[in-house]
Design an enzyme around this catalytic site. Structure first.
Site, PDB file in Angstrom:
ATOM      1  N   LYS A   1      53.519  18.979  -7.374  1.00  0.00           N
ATOM      2  CA  LYS A   1      53.734  17.536  -7.566  1.00  0.00           C
ATOM      3  C   LYS A   1      53.853  17.260  -9.066  1.00  0.00           C
ATOM      4  O   LYS A   1      53.636  18.129  -9.894  1.00  0.00           O
ATOM      5  CB  LYS A   1      52.566  16.712  -7.019  1.00  0.00           C
ATOM      6  CG  LYS A   1      52.206  16.966  -5.568  1.00  0.00           C
ATOM      7  CD  LYS A   1      53.218  16.446  -4.595  1.00  0.00           C
ATOM      8  CE  LYS A   1      52.756  16.738  -3.160  1.00  0.00           C
ATOM      9  NZ  LYS A   1      53.850  16.752  -2.231  1.00  0.00           N
TER      10      LYS A   1
ATOM     11  N   SER B   1      59.262  17.395  -0.853  1.00  0.00           N
ATOM     12  CA  SER B   1      58.490  16.358  -1.539  1.00  0.00           C
ATOM     13  C   SER B   1      58.870  16.163  -3.004  1.00  0.00           C
ATOM     14  O   SER B   1      58.545  15.142  -3.587  1.00  0.00           O
ATOM     15  CB  SER B   1      56.990  16.639  -1.436  1.00  0.00           C
ATOM     16  OG  SER B   1      56.631  17.724  -2.257  1.00  0.00           O
TER      17      SER B   1
END
Length: 191
Positions: free
Chosen positions: A100, A57
């Site tokens: 993230k 990700s």
């Protein structure tokens, strides 16, 4: 007086001193090992902790299997900022940590149209985003972030389950800011 009894006595006294010295050394080593363990656990719990990147990700910034160091005390002294790469507790899977990038902070508005992120109406310049597969995600309406919350997105947008799906996250769920890739050696660098 200098007979066999005195030699035996002198030998046994020397042996007991050696045993005492060894036991003292052993006790010191046990105390030092325990102190080192407590210190290491304290550092891991409150200062710096290593994390392994489990998914794609954050490609190209972070690759699967990279190991990063995370500063766990920084957000006690300052708020998260746009661009920080953070580790946080998953809002969907208990005891799972995710990594993230902070895209927006409390008080800001976020919208995504055809893969382009807009914060307070202005398109973000995001050179760190993977352009290999275009992201076509579009939000239904802009999200207004409450104070004390952040909007988090992966750099590999088409392959990132992030705030577009689970919403803004409370700053209190942030475990810290990733600041250094330490493994593998070929990718070692500051973030």
């Amino acid at each position: 007086m200098d007979g066999p009894e005195s030699l035996t006595s002198a030998f046994s006294d020397g042996r007991s001193r050696e045993e005492q010295s060894f036991l003292r050394w052993l006790a010191e080593m046990v105390v030092l090992a325990a102190a080192a363990f407590v210190l290491a656990m304290g550092i891991k719990a409150f200062v710096v902790q290593p994390f392994r990147i489990p998914s794609a990700s954050m490609v190209p910034t972070l690759a699967v299997g990279d190991r990063v160091l995370v500063n766990k005390y920084l957000y006690r002294f300052r708020s998260p900022r746009r661009g920080d790469i953070v580790v946080f507790t998953s809002p969907e899977v208990a005891e799972t940590d995710l990594i993230k990038r902070v895209i927006a902070v409390g008080g800001q508005t976020v919208a995504v149209r055809d893969g382009v992120v807009y914060v307070d109406g202005a398109a973000l310049s995001e050179p760190y985003v993977s352009a290999q597969v275009p992201d076509t995600y579009t939000s239904e309406r802009p999200a207004q972030l409450p104070n004390g919350y952040v909007w988090l997105m992966g750099d590999n947008r088409p392959n990132s389950h992030d705030s577009r799906y689970f919403g803004p996250q409370p700053v209190r769920h942030l475990l810290g800011k990733a600041f250094f890739i330490y493994w593998p050696p070929a990718r070692m660098r500051a973030l």
